[in-house]
Design an enzyme around this catalytic site. Structure first.
Site, short mmCIF file in Angstrom:
data_model
loop_
_atom_site.label_atom_id
_atom_site.label_comp_id
_atom_site.label_asym_id
_atom_site.label_seq_id
_atom_site.Cartn_x
_atom_site.Cartn_y
_atom_site.Cartn_z
N ASP A 1 0.82 -1.22 0.00
CA ASP A 1 0.00 0.00 0.00
C ASP A 1 0.85 1.27 0.00
OD1 ASP A 1 0.93 -0.42 2.56
OD2 ASP A 1 -1.01 -0.64 3.49
N ASP A 26 -7.54 -2.07 14.22
CA ASP A 26 -8.93 -2.40 13.84
C ASP A 26 -9.00 -3.70 13.03
OD1 ASP A 26 -7.98 -1.65 11.36
OD2 ASP A 26 -9.39 0.00 11.04
N HIS A 33 -7.22 -4.56 10.36
CA HIS A 33 -7.02 -4.49 8.92
C HIS A 33 -5.69 -5.11 8.48
CE1 HIS A 33 -5.14 -0.16 9.20
NE2 HIS A 33 -4.18 -1.05 9.18
N GLU A 52 -9.70 -1.61 5.32
CA GLU A 52 -10.39 -1.22 6.54
C GLU A 52 -11.65 -2.06 6.72
OE1 GLU A 52 -8.72 0.36 8.44
OE2 GLU A 52 -8.11 2.35 7.83
C1 GLP Z 1 -0.68 0.58 8.47
C2 GLP Z 1 -0.29 -0.30 7.30
C3 GLP Z 1 -0.45 -1.76 7.62
C4 GLP Z 1 0.20 -2.08 8.95
C5 GLP Z 1 -0.42 -1.25 10.05
C6 GLP Z 1 0.15 -1.53 11.41
O1 GLP Z 1 -2.04 0.75 8.59
N1 GLP Z 1 -1.03 0.00 6.13
O2 GLP Z 1 0.11 -2.53 6.58
O3 GLP Z 1 0.05 -3.45 9.23
O4 GLP Z 1 -0.19 0.11 9.72
O5 GLP Z 1 1.30 -0.77 11.64
P1 GLP Z 1 2.31 -1.01 12.80
O6 GLP Z 1 3.12 -2.21 12.42
O7 GLP Z 1 3.15 0.22 12.86
O8 GLP Z 1 1.51 -1.24 14.04
#
Ligand code: GLP
Length: 260
Positions: free
Chosen positions: A67, A136, A138, A143
């Protein structure tokens, strides 16, 4: 889904990196699906170490990132382009023409998303996809209520995600509201999935992903439908799992299992 509970973040990261290294040793031109966020940083660090000390070779590897934020130039220090180059690509011998990251600044999102899907297919599909999980539930930026068969597309971020990611920006208002993300359906087509999660803040999402129903409210729960999904978590992230003892028991007994 195979749940592997590790004592520390470092052990969890090493477990994930080892699986990727095994894939590359068996298939030097593998296609890897990359993730951003703080969680996979340890995996990238370990892969860089393996490259420098053990000669792990990325010269024939192709990568596709999950993404990207819409509107951030690739030079912005919170863009996922910047993140990937700083934390991984510039430290290994990957060929830059083999790196694919969704564009957050294209003039035509629909055409870009269709092209991205087509490129994944033309490159033979993703062999191993690395994933984190949002609070959440995802995966990537899929989402709650994202279709479980969704493809790469533009998404509006949930307020919870904007709040979670505000820590990386100067002000909450600086967090982009839109992102371009691989779909759940795109992710499910990868041959292997590795999801990583650590810390108490992820415990509820992990519980719902592993032991809850498959639902578009927790898009990570779609991993239950995948034939080869491994979930690496630390004790804090595993703390709400009802069947935690069973997952640990499986890992203990695995070495003695009959060879299939
Ligand atoms: C963002 C990314 C996800 C990731 C999430 C969690 O939303 N798009 O791919 O898994 O953050 O991030 P973190 O690893 O910093 O908790």
């Amino acid at each position: 889904m195979e749940v592997i509970v590790q004592k520390t973040y470092d052990e969890m990261s090493k477990g994930g990196a080892q699986l990727i290294a095994q894939t590359l040793n068996a298939k030097p031109n593998a296609v890897l699906g990359m993730a951003t966020g703080s969680t996979p940083l340890g995996v990238y660090k370990e892969l860089v170490r393996m490259h420098k000390n053990e000669g792990l070779d990325f010269s024939q590897v192709t990568t596709f990132n999950l993404d990207e934020y819409v509107g951030l130039p690739v030079t912005h220090d919170q863009s996922y382009h910047y993140f990937m180059h700083e934390n991984f690509f510039k430290h290994v011998n990957i060929s830059h023409q083999n790196i694919y990251i969704p564009s957050g600044t294209t003039g035509n999102y629909k055409a870009f998303c269709d092209w991205y899907e087509k490129r994944i297919e033309e490159c033979g599909g993703i062999d191993v996809q690395i994933l984190g999980i949002g609070t959440d539930g995802h995966i990537a930026f899929n989402e709650p209520t994202s279709s479980l068969s969704s493809r790469t597309r533009l998404k509006t971020l949930a307020k919870m995600t904007i709040d979670d990611n505000a820590r990386f920006f100067e002000k909450r208002e600086d967090v982009p509201i839109y992102a371009i993300t691989m779909g759940v359906g795109t992710i499910l087509e990868a041959r292997k999935l590795i999801l990583l999660a650590n810390g108490k803040g992820k415990a509820q999402a992990v519980k719902e992903m592993v032991e809850g129903p498959v639902t578009s409210m927790i898009t990570a729960s779609a991993l239950q439908l995948h034939p080869s999904a491994k979930v690496f978590i630390d004790h804090d992230a595993a703390s709400l799992l009802e069947m935690k003892d069973y997952y640990e028991w499986i890992q203990q007994k695995k070495p003695g299992a009959p060879q299939v």
